[in-house]
Design a protein around this motif. Structure first.
Motif, PDB file in Angstrom:
ATOM      1  N   ASP A  69       0.868  -1.182   0.000  1.00 52.35           N
ATOM      2  CA  ASP A  69       0.000   0.000   0.000  1.00 52.35           C
ATOM      3  C   ASP A  69       0.906   1.234   0.000  1.00 52.35           C
ATOM      4  O   ASP A  69       1.341   1.687   1.055  1.00 52.35           O
ATOM      5  CB  ASP A  69      -0.921   0.004   1.220  1.00 52.35           C
ATOM      6  CG  ASP A  69      -1.866   1.206   1.237  1.00 52.35           C
ATOM      7  OD1 ASP A  69      -1.800   2.030   0.292  1.00 52.35           O
ATOM      8  OD2 ASP A  69      -2.657   1.312   2.189  1.00 52.35           O
ATOM      9  N   GLU A  70       1.186   1.766  -1.180  1.00 54.70           N
ATOM     10  CA  GLU A  70       2.158   2.840  -1.312  1.00 54.70           C
ATOM     11  C   GLU A  70       1.661   4.179  -0.775  1.00 54.70           C
ATOM     12  O   GLU A  70       2.417   5.153  -0.746  1.00 54.70           O
ATOM     13  CB  GLU A  70       2.580   2.978  -2.785  1.00 54.70           C
ATOM     14  CG  GLU A  70       3.328   1.753  -3.285  1.00 54.70           C
ATOM     15  CD  GLU A  70       3.676   1.828  -4.755  1.00 54.70           C
ATOM     16  OE1 GLU A  70       3.791   2.954  -5.294  1.00 54.70           O
ATOM     17  OE2 GLU A  70       3.825   0.765  -5.396  1.00 54.70           O
ATOM     18  N   SER A  71       0.431   4.231  -0.322  1.00 51.16           N
ATOM     19  CA  SER A  71      -0.069   5.450   0.308  1.00 51.16           C
ATOM     20  C   SER A  71       0.421   5.577   1.751  1.00 51.16           C
ATOM     21  O   SER A  71       0.335   6.655   2.343  1.00 51.16           O
ATOM     22  CB  SER A  71      -1.607   5.472   0.290  1.00 51.16           C
ATOM     23  OG  SER A  71      -2.138   4.427   1.110  1.00 51.16           O
ATOM     24  N   ARG A  72       0.949   4.502   2.310  1.00 48.51           N
ATOM     25  CA  ARG A  72       1.435   4.526   3.701  1.00 48.51           C
ATOM     26  C   ARG A  72       2.858   5.083   3.712  1.00 48.51           C
ATOM     27  O   ARG A  72       3.833   4.371   3.938  1.00 48.51           O
ATOM     28  CB  ARG A  72       1.374   3.133   4.310  1.00 48.51           C
ATOM     29  CG  ARG A  72      -0.039   2.604   4.475  1.00 48.51           C
ATOM     30  CD  ARG A  72      -0.057   1.242   5.139  1.00 48.51           C
ATOM     31  NE  ARG A  72       0.556   0.217   4.305  1.00 48.51           N
ATOM     32  CZ  ARG A  72       0.669  -1.069   4.660  1.00 48.51           C
ATOM     33  NH1 ARG A  72       0.227  -1.465   5.854  1.00 48.51           N
ATOM     34  NH2 ARG A  72       1.236  -1.933   3.845  1.00 48.51           N
ATOM     35  N   TYR A  73       2.952   6.386   3.512  1.00 48.22           N
ATOM     36  CA  TYR A  73       4.247   7.063   3.418  1.00 48.22           C
ATOM     37  C   TYR A  73       5.043   6.950   4.707  1.00 48.22           C
ATOM     38  O   TYR A  73       6.283   6.977   4.693  1.00 48.22           O
ATOM     39  CB  TYR A  73       4.013   8.534   3.063  1.00 48.22           C
ATOM     40  CG  TYR A  73       5.267   9.337   2.861  1.00 48.22           C
ATOM     41  CD1 TYR A  73       6.119   9.078   1.795  1.00 48.22           C
ATOM     42  CD2 TYR A  73       5.605  10.361   3.747  1.00 48.22           C
ATOM     43  CE1 TYR A  73       7.270   9.819   1.610  1.00 48.22           C
ATOM     44  CE2 TYR A  73       6.755  11.108   3.574  1.00 48.22           C
ATOM     45  CZ  TYR A  73       7.584  10.833   2.507  1.00 48.22           C
ATOM     46  OH  TYR A  73       8.731  11.562   2.325  1.00 48.22           O
ATOM     47  N   ILE A  74       4.357   6.790   5.831  1.00 48.29           N
ATOM     48  CA  ILE A  74       5.028   6.683   7.120  1.00 48.29           C
ATOM     49  C   ILE A  74       5.993   5.510   7.138  1.00 48.29           C
ATOM     50  O   ILE A  74       7.037   5.543   7.801  1.00 48.29           O
ATOM     51  CB  ILE A  74       3.993   6.548   8.262  1.00 48.29           C
ATOM     52  CG1 ILE A  74       4.687   6.534   9.635  1.00 48.29           C
ATOM     53  CG2 ILE A  74       3.157   5.285   8.087  1.00 48.29           C
ATOM     54  CD1 ILE A  74       5.417   7.787   9.974  1.00 48.29           C
ATOM     55  N   LEU A  75       5.687   4.451   6.370  1.00 50.02           N
ATOM     56  CA  LEU A  75       6.568   3.291   6.328  1.00 50.02           C
ATOM     57  C   LEU A  75       7.897   3.631   5.666  1.00 50.02           C
ATOM     58  O   LEU A  75       8.948   3.114   6.059  1.00 50.02           O
ATOM     59  CB  LEU A  75       5.889   2.131   5.596  1.00 50.02           C
ATOM     60  CG  LEU A  75       4.707   1.488   6.325  1.00 50.02           C
ATOM     61  CD1 LEU A  75       4.056   0.429   5.447  1.00 50.02           C
ATOM     62  CD2 LEU A  75       5.164   0.874   7.644  1.00 50.02           C
ATOM     63  N   LEU A  76       7.866   4.501   4.666  1.00 51.27           N
ATOM     64  CA  LEU A  76       9.111   4.935   4.036  1.00 51.27           C
ATOM     65  C   LEU A  76       9.955   5.750   5.005  1.00 51.27           C
ATOM     66  O   LEU A  76      11.190   5.630   5.037  1.00 51.27           O
ATOM     67  CB  LEU A  76       8.821   5.757   2.777  1.00 51.27           C
ATOM     68  CG  LEU A  76       8.464   4.991   1.499  1.00 51.27           C
ATOM     69  CD1 LEU A  76       8.302   5.965   0.341  1.00 51.27           C
ATOM     70  CD2 LEU A  76       9.526   3.960   1.167  1.00 51.27           C
TER      71      LEU A  76
END
Length: 336
Positions: free
Chosen positions: A30-37
């Motif tokens: 889910d590339e919308s979860r920018y927090i993971l980056l």
């Protein structure tokens, strides 16, 4: 138990890559979860600090958290803008050979916005990014000054003995300054890559560069499988080459300053300025300049070429430099 720095480095690299790739795999779902980056970017710093303590009982300060000199911060902030200017000039020099669509100035295509400030386009968007740089790095500056002048220690000395533990409230207040800006990913990377790994090999800079020029691109591998990057083989290869070449510049800044702060400022400035001026190599969106973004971008073909030339110059300098004693060797694990 004392161990060799090669083994320490291998453990650091292995743990860092495994954890960061795991977070990258979660982000790809889910590339919308920018927090993971942002969490992924913090992994090298967390692992580096843990390895420094486990292997050598080094405190976090050993990575280089004290304020150095204002010129170090200024140079670090200005290098990405200078680098982008060099790439623009080079791209326009190649334009007669590659055609008018290779690069062209399109300020209307660039838009940046912040909550409460509204959208900015063109040079206004670039100005917004330049203003954002000192705002985001202001907490870093305060922490650097706190370490340099011993604010926590002085607070403890000023308090009555029974409540001297309240000195850590100063540290808590400084840490709270980071909250409005989210996880300091750029700082997390620099604490690990430069503050731990380069420092371990600072007496052998060519060895440090050989390791980082491979490991740092490997750290970015999850990006290659994102929606915008997947399948673009040539673009991805040049992206990794550009990152590998950039390791020399970041290492040079660390060896010059002996501090992670200028490296973090350089990293942050690059992440703000490169896509704003030269476009986003991840998504292909234009910056102030449009066209073959993945070619003239700082993380593209021209970026790899120019940074490769910088790397060759630094390699020549490091080969000619007399060996120095590594800072970490001044005290053994048993003496800490």
């Amino acid at each position: 138990m004392p161990t060799s720095r090669a083994r320490e480095s291998a453990v650091f690299i292995g743990v860092t890559l495994l954890v960061s790739w795991g977070l990258g795999a979660l982000w790809l779902q889910d590339e919308s979860r920018y927090i993971l980056l942002r969490m992924l970017m913090c992994v090298p710093g967390v692992v580096g600090l843990a390895c420094a303590w486990f292997f050598r009982r080094e405190s976090p300060a050993a990575a280089g958290f004290g304020f150095t000199r204002s010129v170090h911060w200024g140079v670090a902030a200005g290098l990405p803008l200078l680098y982008a200017l060099v790439l623009v000039v080079l791209a326009y020099a190649l334009r007669p050979l590659l055609g008018p669509d290779f690069i062209h100035y399109t300020p209307e295509a660039l838009e940046r916005s912040l909550p409460g400030l509204g959208p900015y386009t063109g040079l206004g968007a670039l100005g917004l990014m330049l203003v954002l740089l000192p705002v985001i790095s202001a907490p870093w500056l305060l922490v650097a000054l706190a370490v340099r002048f011993g604010w926590v220690r002085k607070a403890g000395a000023a308090l009555p003995a029974g409540v001297s533990w309240l000195k850590w409230g100063v540290a808590g207040l400084l840490a709270a300054l980071f909250v409005p800006f989210g996880l300091p990913g750029e700082l997390g990377e620099e604490v690990g890559w430069r503050g731990y790994l380069v420092r371990r090999w600072e007496d052998r800079p060519l060895v440090a560069l050989g390791i980082l020029s491979v490991v740092w691109p490997a750290f970015h591998l999850p990006i290659l499988f994102s929606t915008t990057q997947r399948g673009h083989v040539a673009q991805n290869v040049t992206f990794l080459l550009a990152i590998g070449a950039a390791a020399a510049m970041f290492q040079a800044v660390y060896l010059w300053t002996r501090s992670v702060w200028p490296c973090a400022v350089l990293h942050l400035a690059w992440n703000l300025i490169n896509p704003t001026v030269l476009g986003n190599v991840y998504s292909g969106k234009p910056g102030l300049f449009s066209g073959s973004v993945w070619v003239f971008n700082g993380e593209g073909v021209l970026g790899a070429v120019v940074m490769g030339a910088v790397t060759l110059g630094l390699v020549w300098r490091w080969r000619a430099r007399a060996p120095v004693s590594p800072a970490y060797a001044s005290s053994s694990p048993s003496s800490r």
